[in-house]
Design a protein around this motif. Sequence first.
Motif, PDB file in Angstrom:
ATOM      1  N   ARG A 122       0.869  -1.084  -0.038  1.00 19.14           N
ATOM      2  CA  ARG A 122      -0.162   0.054   0.208  1.00 19.14           C
ATOM      3  C   ARG A 122       0.476   1.802  -0.250  1.00 19.14           C
ATOM      4  O   ARG A 122       0.888   1.981  -0.914  1.00 19.14           O
ATOM      5  CB  ARG A 122      -0.976  -0.337   1.078  1.00 19.14           C
ATOM      6  CG  ARG A 122      -1.870   0.929   1.303  1.00 19.14           C
ATOM      7  CD  ARG A 122      -2.267   1.417   2.293  1.00 19.14           C
ATOM      8  NE  ARG A 122      -1.597   1.534   3.399  1.00 19.14           N
ATOM      9  CZ  ARG A 122      -1.364   1.644   5.385  1.00 19.14           C
ATOM     10  NH1 ARG A 122      -2.804   1.443   5.642  1.00 19.14           N
ATOM     11  NH2 ARG A 122      -0.476   2.067   6.214  1.00 19.14           N
ATOM     12  N   ASP A 123       1.643   1.467   1.228  1.00 13.80           N
ATOM     13  CA  ASP A 123       2.701   2.736   0.625  1.00 13.80           C
ATOM     14  C   ASP A 123       3.521   2.588  -0.087  1.00 13.80           C
ATOM     15  O   ASP A 123       3.964   4.069  -0.718  1.00 13.80           O
ATOM     16  CB  ASP A 123       3.395   2.126   2.609  1.00 13.80           C
ATOM     17  CG  ASP A 123       2.549   2.527   3.636  1.00 13.80           C
ATOM     18  OD1 ASP A 123       1.023   2.861   3.360  1.00 13.80           O
ATOM     19  OD2 ASP A 123       2.564   1.987   4.754  1.00 13.80           O
ATOM     20  N   THR A 124       3.889   1.540  -0.734  1.00 12.51           N
ATOM     21  CA  THR A 124       5.199   1.789  -1.533  1.00 12.51           C
ATOM     22  C   THR A 124       4.697   1.807  -3.010  1.00 12.51           C
ATOM     23  O   THR A 124       5.627   2.354  -3.995  1.00 12.51           O
ATOM     24  CB  THR A 124       6.165   1.016  -1.355  1.00 12.51           C
ATOM     25  OG1 THR A 124       5.458  -0.630  -0.956  1.00 12.51           O
ATOM     26  CG2 THR A 124       7.021   0.533  -0.398  1.00 12.51           C
ATOM     27  N   MET A 125       3.229   0.760  -3.427  1.00 12.67           N
ATOM     28  CA  MET A 125       2.659   0.344  -4.501  1.00 12.67           C
ATOM     29  C   MET A 125       1.575   1.317  -4.989  1.00 12.67           C
ATOM     30  O   MET A 125       1.084   0.950  -5.633  1.00 12.67           O
ATOM     31  CB  MET A 125       3.325  -0.945  -5.737  1.00 12.67           C
ATOM     32  CG  MET A 125       4.529  -1.572  -5.045  1.00 12.67           C
ATOM     33  SD  MET A 125       4.486  -2.701  -5.418  1.00 12.67           S
ATOM     34  CE  MET A 125       4.025  -3.369  -7.020  1.00 12.67           C
ATOM     35  N   ASP A 126       1.233   1.835  -4.161  1.00 13.73           N
ATOM     36  CA  ASP A 126      -0.595   2.429  -3.859  1.00 13.73           C
ATOM     37  C   ASP A 126      -1.733   1.375  -4.117  1.00 13.73           C
ATOM     38  O   ASP A 126      -2.365   1.617  -5.205  1.00 13.73           O
ATOM     39  CB  ASP A 126      -0.131   3.913  -4.636  1.00 13.73           C
ATOM     40  CG  ASP A 126       0.633   4.985  -3.798  1.00 13.73           C
ATOM     41  OD1 ASP A 126       0.954   4.850  -2.774  1.00 13.73           O
ATOM     42  OD2 ASP A 126       1.503   4.944  -4.745  1.00 13.73           O
ATOM     43  N   MET A 127      -1.251   0.154  -3.875  1.00 17.43           N
ATOM     44  CA  MET A 127      -2.339  -1.131  -3.946  1.00 17.43           C
ATOM     45  C   MET A 127      -3.093  -0.582  -3.582  1.00 17.43           C
ATOM     46  O   MET A 127      -3.151  -0.402  -2.465  1.00 17.43           O
ATOM     47  CB  MET A 127      -1.319  -2.334  -4.919  1.00 17.43           C
ATOM     48  CG  MET A 127      -0.365  -2.395  -5.272  1.00 17.43           C
ATOM     49  SD  MET A 127       0.677  -4.097  -4.882  1.00 17.43           S
ATOM     50  CE  MET A 127      -0.821  -4.875  -5.440  1.00 17.43           C
ATOM     51  N   SER A 128      -4.565  -1.497  -4.038  1.00 18.20           N
ATOM     52  CA  SER A 128      -5.887  -1.213  -3.578  1.00 18.20           C
ATOM     53  C   SER A 128      -5.798  -2.587  -2.626  1.00 18.20           C
ATOM     54  O   SER A 128      -5.119  -3.773  -2.415  1.00 18.20           O
ATOM     55  CB  SER A 128      -6.823  -1.347  -4.877  1.00 18.20           C
ATOM     56  OG  SER A 128      -6.981  -2.401  -5.596  1.00 18.20           O
ATOM     57  N   PRO A 129      -6.354  -2.377  -1.939  1.00 13.51           N
ATOM     58  CA  PRO A 129      -6.343  -3.558  -0.691  1.00 13.51           C
ATOM     59  C   PRO A 129      -7.711  -4.691  -1.397  1.00 13.51           C
ATOM     60  O   PRO A 129      -6.425  -5.238  -0.716  1.00 13.51           O
ATOM     61  CB  PRO A 129      -7.877  -2.911  -0.063  1.00 13.51           C
ATOM     62  CG  PRO A 129      -8.310  -2.019  -0.409  1.00 13.51           C
ATOM     63  CD  PRO A 129      -8.304  -1.654  -1.578  1.00 13.51           C
ATOM     64  N   GLU A 130      -8.130  -4.960  -2.432  1.00 12.06           N
ATOM     65  CA  GLU A 130      -8.490  -6.062  -3.482  1.00 12.06           C
ATOM     66  C   GLU A 130      -6.776  -6.827  -4.456  1.00 12.06           C
ATOM     67  O   GLU A 130      -7.053  -8.145  -4.238  1.00 12.06           O
ATOM     68  CB  GLU A 130      -9.054  -5.850  -4.277  1.00 12.06           C
ATOM     69  CG  GLU A 130     -10.328  -6.063  -3.381  1.00 12.06           C
ATOM     70  CD  GLU A 130     -10.764  -7.092  -2.491  1.00 12.06           C
ATOM     71  OE1 GLU A 130     -11.281  -8.147  -2.863  1.00 12.06           O
ATOM     72  OE2 GLU A 130     -11.845  -7.014  -1.233  1.00 12.06           O
ATOM     73  N   ALA A 131      -6.536  -5.533  -4.931  1.00 17.94           N
ATOM     74  CA  ALA A 131      -5.089  -5.739  -5.429  1.00 17.94           C
ATOM     75  C   ALA A 131      -4.469  -6.859  -4.364  1.00 17.94           C
ATOM     76  O   ALA A 131      -2.734  -7.592  -4.661  1.00 17.94           O
ATOM     77  CB  ALA A 131      -4.661  -4.535  -6.106  1.00 17.94           C
ATOM     78  N   ILE A 132      -4.010  -5.734  -3.187  1.00 13.26           N
ATOM     79  CA  ILE A 132      -3.672  -6.879  -2.183  1.00 13.26           C
ATOM     80  C   ILE A 132      -3.033  -8.104  -2.014  1.00 13.26           C
ATOM     81  O   ILE A 132      -2.703  -9.078  -1.869  1.00 13.26           O
ATOM     82  CB  ILE A 132      -3.194  -5.509  -1.420  1.00 13.26           C
ATOM     83  CG1 ILE A 132      -2.518  -4.078  -1.510  1.00 13.26           C
ATOM     84  CG2 ILE A 132      -2.260  -6.796   0.277  1.00 13.26           C
ATOM     85  CD1 ILE A 132      -2.068  -3.364  -0.862  1.00 13.26           C
ATOM     86  N   ARG A 133      -4.539  -7.766  -2.206  1.00 10.76           N
ATOM     87  CA  ARG A 133      -5.240  -9.376  -1.138  1.00 10.76           C
ATOM     88  C   ARG A 133      -5.227 -10.398  -2.051  1.00 10.76           C
ATOM     89  O   ARG A 133      -4.241 -11.731  -2.108  1.00 10.76           O
ATOM     90  CB  ARG A 133      -6.670  -9.169  -0.752  1.00 10.76           C
ATOM     91  CG  ARG A 133      -7.953 -10.989  -0.849  1.00 10.76           C
ATOM     92  CD  ARG A 133      -9.322 -11.028  -0.335  1.00 10.76           C
ATOM     93  NE  ARG A 133      -9.309  -9.897  -0.633  1.00 10.76           N
ATOM     94  CZ  ARG A 133     -10.043  -9.129   0.817  1.00 10.76           C
ATOM     95  NH1 ARG A 133     -10.264 -10.331   1.631  1.00 10.76           N
ATOM     96  NH2 ARG A 133     -11.216  -8.878   1.511  1.00 10.76           N
ATOM     97  N   ASP A 134      -4.930 -10.018  -3.493  1.00  9.78           N
ATOM     98  CA  ASP A 134      -4.670 -11.260  -4.199  1.00  9.78           C
ATOM     99  C   ASP A 134      -3.459 -11.241  -4.451  1.00  9.78           C
ATOM    100  O   ASP A 134      -2.487 -12.466  -4.750  1.00  9.78           O
ATOM    101  CB  ASP A 134      -5.239 -10.740  -6.033  1.00  9.78           C
ATOM    102  CG  ASP A 134      -6.757 -10.865  -6.419  1.00  9.78           C
ATOM    103  OD1 ASP A 134      -7.375 -11.117  -5.257  1.00  9.78           O
ATOM    104  OD2 ASP A 134      -6.931  -9.885  -7.080  1.00  9.78           O
ATOM    105  N   GLN A 135      -2.446 -10.375  -4.263  1.00  8.38           N
ATOM    106  CA  GLN A 135      -1.358 -10.562  -4.499  1.00  8.38           C
ATOM    107  C   GLN A 135      -0.863 -11.159  -3.310  1.00  8.38           C
ATOM    108  O   GLN A 135       0.656 -12.196  -3.530  1.00  8.38           O
ATOM    109  CB  GLN A 135      -0.493  -9.001  -4.290  1.00  8.38           C
ATOM    110  CG  GLN A 135       1.236  -8.923  -4.555  1.00  8.38           C
ATOM    111  CD  GLN A 135       2.017  -9.651  -5.338  1.00  8.38           C
ATOM    112  OE1 GLN A 135       1.018  -9.327  -6.962  1.00  8.38           O
ATOM    113  NE2 GLN A 135       3.022 -10.077  -5.233  1.00  8.38           N
TER     114      GLN A 135
END
Length: 273
Positions: free
Chosen positions: A237-250
């Motif tokens: 979230r802090d370094t790549m500004d990813m959404s919560p759902e994208a973070i969940r998938d990653q």
Amino acid sequence: MNSTLPPSPEPGAPGPSSAPQFGIPAGAPAPAPQKKRGKWFIAGGCGCLAIIALAIAGCSAIVATSSGDGEDSSTTAEAAPVAPEEEAPAEEAAPEEAAIDEEVPAEEEAPAEEEAPAEGDVPAEYTSALNSAESYSEMLHMSKQGIFDQLTSEYGDQFSEEAAQYAVDNLEADWNDNALKSAESYSETLHMSKQGIYDQLTSEYGEQFTEEQAQYAIDTIVADWNQNALESAKSYRDTMDMSPEAIRDQLSSEYGDQFTQEEADYAVENLDG
């Protein structure tokens, strides 16, 4: 009555016809002279038989003489191979066999123990490689294969393969403990998942521990996998500004961090906490 018949001759007395007759009665033909050819024929036959017997005896003598000569020649022919000339090679073979027997000990020389270098004869390169291997094991907790590759790499220590092999073979290290320390480092600094750490420990592009050593490490390590997932989510979230759902998938992807779905859900739910 008087009989006019002459008296019967006494037994054994010659009869009238047997009486010798002198002369030839008048008017009777002269008897043909008897031929005595029978005795000559018998005598002649006996002579022929004698001649045939002599011929047979002579032939037998000739055959006997010939057979005797044949036996002598055959005996001589058979005796020829048993001449001392053929025994000579057999006698000459004995020294050759003795020479071969004497050469055997020479071929069995140079035992392996003499080829092995003594402790005082270890090359300086081997000693340096061993010292470097000890440093990699104690400070970086590297695997046996990882140390070997580092010692021989053209981008690393550039030792010879013989020196590197000597080093890893004589290195006193607990490879299970090295795997565990490496796993703890990946967990504390990179917040990796359990499966992610296992793959990193066994990868040929990673630490190159054995599967047994890597399994020991993840079974022994003390780590909070939910907290590791949360720390990884904050970093995305802090370094790549990813959404919560994208973070969940990653976090849960097999091509990503390989956290369990429960661990990924925990991280997303506590991301703003």
